[in-house]
Design a protein around this motif. Structure first.
Motif, short mmCIF file in Angstrom:
data_model
loop_
_atom_site.label_atom_id
_atom_site.label_comp_id
_atom_site.label_asym_id
_atom_site.label_seq_id
_atom_site.Cartn_x
_atom_site.Cartn_y
_atom_site.Cartn_z
N ARG A 197 10.53 33.98 -70.78
CA ARG A 197 11.89 33.44 -70.81
C ARG A 197 11.95 32.10 -70.07
NH1 ARG A 197 15.09 37.83 -69.99
NH2 ARG A 197 14.20 37.99 -67.93
N GLU A 198 11.32 32.02 -68.88
CA GLU A 198 11.32 30.78 -68.10
C GLU A 198 10.62 29.65 -68.85
OE1 GLU A 198 9.58 31.58 -64.28
OE2 GLU A 198 11.23 32.90 -63.68
N ARG A 199 9.50 29.95 -69.49
CA ARG A 199 8.78 28.93 -70.25
C ARG A 199 9.58 28.44 -71.44
NH1 ARG A 199 2.88 31.79 -70.19
NH2 ARG A 199 2.29 31.15 -68.10
N THR A 200 10.27 29.35 -72.09
CA THR A 200 11.10 28.98 -73.23
C THR A 200 12.23 28.05 -72.79
OG1 THR A 200 10.61 31.05 -74.35
CG2 THR A 200 12.58 29.86 -75.09
N ALA A 225 12.31 26.18 -70.07
CA ALA A 225 11.72 24.91 -69.64
C ALA A 225 11.36 24.05 -70.85
CB ALA A 225 10.49 25.16 -68.78
N GLY A 226 10.81 24.65 -71.89
CA GLY A 226 10.47 23.92 -73.10
C GLY A 226 11.68 23.34 -73.79
N LEU A 227 12.76 24.11 -73.86
CA LEU A 227 14.00 23.62 -74.48
C LEU A 227 14.60 22.47 -73.66
CD1 LEU A 227 15.67 26.97 -75.59
CD2 LEU A 227 14.73 25.19 -77.07
N GLU A 228 14.57 22.59 -72.32
CA GLU A 228 15.09 21.52 -71.46
C GLU A 228 14.25 20.26 -71.60
OE1 GLU A 228 15.31 23.25 -67.56
OE2 GLU A 228 17.12 24.37 -68.04
N SER A 229 12.94 20.42 -71.69
CA SER A 229 12.05 19.27 -71.86
C SER A 229 12.32 18.58 -73.19
CB SER A 229 10.59 19.74 -71.79
OG SER A 229 9.71 18.69 -72.10
N ALA A 230 12.47 19.36 -74.23
CA ALA A 230 12.76 18.80 -75.55
C ALA A 230 14.11 18.08 -75.55
CB ALA A 230 12.74 19.90 -76.61
N LYS A 231 15.08 18.68 -74.88
CA LYS A 231 16.42 18.07 -74.80
C LYS A 231 16.35 16.72 -74.07
CE LYS A 231 21.15 19.28 -73.49
NZ LYS A 231 21.99 20.29 -72.84
N ARG A 247 15.53 15.75 -78.28
CA ARG A 247 15.41 16.72 -79.37
C ARG A 247 16.40 17.85 -79.17
NH1 ARG A 247 9.62 17.28 -81.78
NH2 ARG A 247 9.13 15.07 -81.91
N LYS A 248 16.79 18.41 -80.26
CA LYS A 248 17.73 19.53 -80.21
C LYS A 248 16.96 20.81 -80.48
CE LYS A 248 21.94 21.20 -82.39
NZ LYS A 248 22.89 21.02 -83.46
#
Length: 168
Positions: free
Chosen positions: A96-99, A101-107, A111-112
């Motif tokens: 969950r934490e990695r997901t 973090a990945g979404l925040e990095s993409a944002k 990126r959406k």
């Protein structure tokens, strides 16, 4: 009696609504042994694992996890079960934490997250083809590139919108 819960359930261990698991647990009787292939197929949260083990204890049923070498008929097996339950929940938290973090990095890179929206023109075309009744949903999917799920969701959305305007 031995109840094997190896390949009957196809739902994720993280889901609460698991009919095959419920059926297997209901069948258990005193003196039975409940066997799973791997602990995380039973549950991913410590709470769910503890609840399940408590249920098994109340029914006087032993628990065996083949991959994890856990057998609750022994003291070491009971201790190992508790440790594996903690690690299963830890693994779920890490994912969950990695997901996130990945979404925040993409944002941050502009990126959406999530799936791309279905093209409105293609969706309208798919709806028209469906309403025409000449093609199956599979054929419409191949012709337009609109997935079955997207098509059905839009049909349901329009149906609900029609109902809402009719009742007003």
């Amino acid at each position: 009696m031995r109840i094997d819960f190896l390949d009957t359930e196809k739902a994720s261990g993280g889901k609460d609504d698991r009919p095959e698991l419920a059926k297997a647990l209901e069948m258990l009787r005193e003196g039975d042994t409940f066997i799973v292939y791997k602990l995380d197929r039973l549950a991913r949260s410590t709470l769910k694992l503890i609840e399940t083990l408590d249920l098994l204890n109340k029914k006087d049923v032993e628990f065996v996890s083949l991959s994890d070498n856990i057998d609750t008929s022994t003291a070491a097996g009971k201790a190992m079960f508790g440790m594996m339950a903690v690690f299963a929940e830890f693994e779920k938290s890490i994912i969950r934490e990695r997901t996130i973090a990945g979404l925040e990095s993409a944002k941050a890179r502009g990126r959406k997250g999530g799936r791309p929206m279905t093209d409105k023109k293609k969706l309208d075309q798919a709806i028209k083809l469906h309403e025409g009744g000449e093609f199956t949903v599979t054929q419409i999917e191949k012709m337009t590139g609109v997935s079955k799920g997207s098509l059905y969701r839009e049909l349901n959305r329009r149906k609900q919108a029609t109902k809402a305007t009719e009742t007003v």
